[in-house]
Design a protein around this motif. Sequence first.
Motif, mmCIF file in Angstrom:
data_model
loop_
_atom_site.group_PDB
_atom_site.id
_atom_site.type_symbol
_atom_site.label_atom_id
_atom_site.label_comp_id
_atom_site.label_asym_id
_atom_site.label_seq_id
_atom_site.Cartn_x
_atom_site.Cartn_y
_atom_site.Cartn_z
ATOM 1 N N ASP A 144 34.165 20.661 50.099
ATOM 2 C CA ASP A 144 34.443 21.322 48.822
ATOM 3 C C ASP A 144 33.545 22.544 48.610
ATOM 4 O O ASP A 144 33.897 23.447 47.858
ATOM 5 N N GLN A 145 32.397 22.564 49.267
ATOM 6 C CA GLN A 145 31.468 23.693 49.135
ATOM 7 C C GLN A 145 31.957 24.939 49.878
ATOM 8 O O GLN A 145 31.478 26.030 49.635
ATOM 9 N N ILE A 146 32.877 24.744 50.803
ATOM 10 C CA ILE A 146 33.335 25.849 51.643
ATOM 11 C C ILE A 146 34.458 26.600 50.930
ATOM 12 O O ILE A 146 35.474 26.008 50.567
ATOM 13 N N GLN A 147 34.240 27.887 50.741
ATOM 14 C CA GLN A 147 35.211 28.750 50.078
ATOM 15 C C GLN A 147 35.670 29.831 51.059
ATOM 16 O O GLN A 147 35.134 29.955 52.155
ATOM 17 N N ALA A 148 36.628 30.618 50.646
ATOM 18 C CA ALA A 148 37.171 31.676 51.503
ATOM 19 C C ALA A 148 36.112 32.687 51.903
ATOM 20 O O ALA A 148 36.164 33.241 53.004
ATOM 21 N N ASP A 149 35.118 32.902 51.056
ATOM 22 C CA ASP A 149 34.088 33.898 51.342
ATOM 23 C C ASP A 149 32.795 33.297 51.908
ATOM 24 O O ASP A 149 31.778 33.978 52.013
ATOM 25 N N THR A 150 32.824 32.032 52.294
ATOM 26 C CA THR A 150 31.632 31.409 52.882
ATOM 27 C C THR A 150 31.331 32.066 54.218
ATOM 28 O O THR A 150 32.204 32.189 55.078
ATOM 29 N N THR A 151 30.092 32.485 54.395
ATOM 30 C CA THR A 151 29.697 33.188 55.619
ATOM 31 C C THR A 151 29.450 32.214 56.766
ATOM 32 O O THR A 151 29.229 31.011 56.542
ATOM 33 N N ASP A 152 29.444 32.755 57.970
ATOM 34 C CA ASP A 152 29.116 31.952 59.146
ATOM 35 C C ASP A 152 27.708 31.366 59.020
ATOM 36 O O ASP A 152 27.474 30.212 59.393
ATOM 37 N N GLU A 153 26.799 32.155 58.479
ATOM 38 C CA GLU A 153 25.422 31.693 58.300
ATOM 39 C C GLU A 153 25.368 30.498 57.359
ATOM 40 O O GLU A 153 24.637 29.542 57.605
ATOM 41 N N ARG A 154 26.147 30.552 56.277
ATOM 42 C CA ARG A 154 26.167 29.437 55.330
ATOM 43 C C ARG A 154 26.789 28.202 55.965
ATOM 44 O O ARG A 154 26.330 27.087 55.716
ATOM 45 N N LEU A 155 27.805 28.406 56.796
ATOM 46 C CA LEU A 155 28.397 27.260 57.493
ATOM 47 C C LEU A 155 27.362 26.593 58.400
ATOM 48 O O LEU A 155 27.269 25.364 58.460
ATOM 49 N N GLU A 156 26.566 27.406 59.095
ATOM 50 C CA GLU A 156 25.507 26.860 59.955
ATOM 51 C C GLU A 156 24.453 26.133 59.128
ATOM 52 O O GLU A 156 23.980 25.058 59.523
ATOM 53 N N GLU A 157 24.080 26.706 57.983
ATOM 54 C CA GLU A 157 23.122 26.054 57.093
ATOM 55 C C GLU A 157 23.655 24.712 56.607
ATOM 56 O O GLU A 157 22.923 23.721 56.570
ATOM 57 N N LEU A 158 24.911 24.694 56.217
ATOM 58 C CA LEU A 158 25.532 23.463 55.736
ATOM 59 C C LEU A 158 25.524 22.394 56.827
ATOM 60 O O LEU A 158 25.210 21.231 56.566
#
Length: 177
Positions: free
Chosen positions: A124-138
């Motif tokens: 649910d935290q992942i949105q259309a504008d979520t960056t690759d860096e944020r995905l790695e952090e998550l």
Amino acid sequence: MFYIIESEYVGPNPEEMVDEDQIFITTAPALVNTNHEPCISGWCGTTNDISTIARGEYGTREEAENAMSAIFGAVRPSDIDRQPCFAIDSDGDAADHIVAVYRPGPCRPLSRSATEDWVSTALDQIQADTTDERLEELEEELEAEANDQGMTLYRESLGSLFEAKRDERREALEDAE
């Protein structure tokens, strides 16, 4: 004498059979599965998707445990899922020769499907504008949380799961425009 015997899952479903490997410390050596000769070091054969590897002979249990740590790194105690194939005298019971059983790694690995279930609410935290860096952090945050609970995630597919969720959100956004 003490022996290290590794049993490793080598079957067709590795993404679901992630915690099948076991490490045994025994008082009898492994047997080669074709000729039933004792084997101190090396591959002993594969039966029913389980490969058996002999990992050496040691004078004491402490030496065997130290060698196990050097070979496998961190391990955790385990119950016996299956008996390894090893040499015993005709009057002995195989279980009597097992001194200790371990599994590789400090945490219990989750299968691919169990990982997907475990991280589902985080999607649910992942949105259309979520960056690759944020995905790695998550991914790192979720792994740390799993580790705190004695587990490790199936990381081979986690990044692609997150990217697929972001792509889904992007497509939904484009469709709405």
